[in-house]
Design an enzyme around this catalytic site. Sequence first.
Site, PDB file in Angstrom:
ATOM      1  N   VAL A 419      -8.737 119.498  88.997  1.00 40.67           N
ATOM      2  CA  VAL A 419      -9.988 119.752  88.907  1.00 40.67           C
ATOM      3  C   VAL A 419     -10.225 121.237  88.766  1.00 40.67           C
ATOM      4  CG1 VAL A 419     -12.310 119.795  89.924  1.00 40.67           C
ATOM      5  CG2 VAL A 419     -10.848 117.834  89.926  1.00 40.67           C
ATOM      6  N   GLN A 422      -9.219 122.925  85.452  1.00 42.70           N
ATOM      7  CA  GLN A 422     -10.051 122.403  84.247  1.00 42.70           C
ATOM      8  C   GLN A 422     -11.104 123.197  84.475  1.00 42.70           C
ATOM      9  OE1 GLN A 422      -9.509 120.108  81.933  1.00 42.70           O
ATOM     10  NE2 GLN A 422     -11.403 120.562  80.951  1.00 42.70           N
ATOM     11  N   GLU A 423     -11.668 123.499  85.587  1.00 43.71           N
ATOM     12  CA  GLU A 423     -13.097 123.981  85.943  1.00 43.71           C
ATOM     13  C   GLU A 423     -12.873 125.579  85.786  1.00 43.71           C
ATOM     14  OE1 GLU A 423     -16.108 122.987  86.474  1.00 43.71           O
ATOM     15  OE2 GLU A 423     -15.696 121.091  87.213  1.00 43.71           O
ATOM     16  N   SER A 424     -11.841 126.248  86.408  1.00 44.71           N
ATOM     17  CA  SER A 424     -11.653 127.817  86.332  1.00 44.71           C
ATOM     18  C   SER A 424     -10.443 128.310  85.915  1.00 44.71           C
ATOM     19  CB  SER A 424     -12.134 128.197  87.616  1.00 44.71           C
ATOM     20  OG  SER A 424     -11.178 128.018  88.598  1.00 44.71           O
ATOM     21  N   TYR A 508     -14.145 116.039  79.926  1.00 41.67           N
ATOM     22  CA  TYR A 508     -13.667 116.499  80.988  1.00 41.67           C
ATOM     23  C   TYR A 508     -12.824 115.565  81.950  1.00 41.67           C
ATOM     24  CZ  TYR A 508     -14.499 118.308  85.847  1.00 41.67           C
ATOM     25  OH  TYR A 508     -14.355 118.796  87.099  1.00 41.67           O
TER      26      TYR A 508
END
Length: 520
Positions: A419, A422-424, A508
């Site tokens: 996660v 993927q996010e940052s 996502y």
Amino acid sequence: MKRFQFRLATVLRVRRVEEERARGALALANAARRQAETERQRAEEHLAATPQPAAVVSLAAYRAWRATGELRAERWQAASQQASRAAEAAEERRQAWARAATRVAALERLEARRRDAWRQELFRAEAREVDDLVTSRFQPEGSRRGGMSSMPGLLGTPLVPAEVSQVQAATSTLASLGSSIAQAAQSGNFAGVLDAVLSAESALDGGGATETSRASAGGLATDQLLAGGFLGSPSTAGIAGSSLAGGTVTGSQVVAEAERFLGVPYRWGGTSPQTGFDCSGFVQYVYGQLGISLPRTSEEQAQVGTPVSSLAEAEPGDLVFFPGTDGTVSAPGHVGIYLGNGLMIDAPQTGQTVSIQPVGNPVAIRRVLPTSGVATDPAVGGGGSSGTLAALGVPPSLVPVFEQAAAQSGVSASLLAAVAAQESGFDPSAVSSAGAEGIMQLMPGTAASLGVDPFNPAEAISGAAQLLAGYLQTYGGSLPLALAAYNAGPGAVAQYGGVPPYPQTQSYVTDILQRLQEVA
């Protein structure tokens, strides 16, 4: 909507019964009135035909004879009037139900218009959301920070001719961005589009961007575009029944998801519980809620996965195929999901609903999920080895942080790392155009409710672990639904009854599941 349709169907059914009763009462009343009128006429004729008493009869006898005839006439007249009143009451009742039917029809038309207006408004809202995201992502840096007032020359020195041409070139580049992306989508060459945008931005910033920063920005933009679902991911496009989520989805989960839609009516061409399902639409929707993409038709679905030789070797979650009314043995026209013990669940045909029934003799069986055994769920359990975290790109300094958060929450460190990637991209200072902050991209309100600082990696990872643990518990351990809730919010998951149909959210979920599969 189903509750409203049920109430409406009940009203219409009662209305039909009452109308039939009213018509029957009216017919009986009219028959009684006609009979009374006939009897009255007969009485008058009888009275006229009856000879008057002889003159020798006493006056009292004559009066009695006359009174008897008048009494009979009055009784027949009263019966006729009563029948007329009953007929009028029945007619009024029929008219009242006719007016009620008119009102129900008007309500149906009003509800249909409201549904159409709601769908149109939802489409416009999603289009505006996509436009806003694209605009905020590719807008020049000066415009993002301060709007038009921060553009050179509007509040300061006048624009010189060179600056005018730069602004015009940037405006032209941004105006044609949509068509450029559409053309690039055919060939998959987005580098030219990104270079044009970055060149225009660099020109507006004074040409100070170096090749290194441009390359870095280009790579980041590409990752963001792929993650955001604007350009599509070549590695995940067209995946049909692959092992994308194979490590997390089991046959029992497929069965449980399918049974949620028992009672949904069959509708040819239907692909959602709101509109109804046909057989292949039902199968596609169930697997789609678990993060597995299947083709649309039963003939195409019969080509995915691996064949199962016989029903004795079939497992829950396998697809069972039949010729149906419009197919053949080689090109099946009907499909269902095997439940085990000789039963299947499917959307049978018009006039029926999604139901469980004996499987019979399928002409083909396909297995989309991996072969049995208990699938390892990467969402919970072990914290993930250091090698796995390293394969996910976790910086060495953050490995203990992920492992500690996993130990405290019960959520896999691999999932938390996927996660964060993927996010940052593991950037503790990242801030998105929507306002999400930190390594786990928590919204300020969410971070405040969790009592964490989103820019503190340890606190942010711990807060995200709490969120994901709660979502996994809410959705019965479904990793795709938990990821969808983390990305789009639990409200969107509840609204659509599964992974929302937003391209960004679906991409996502798919990307994170693929990351986990690659390091499994």
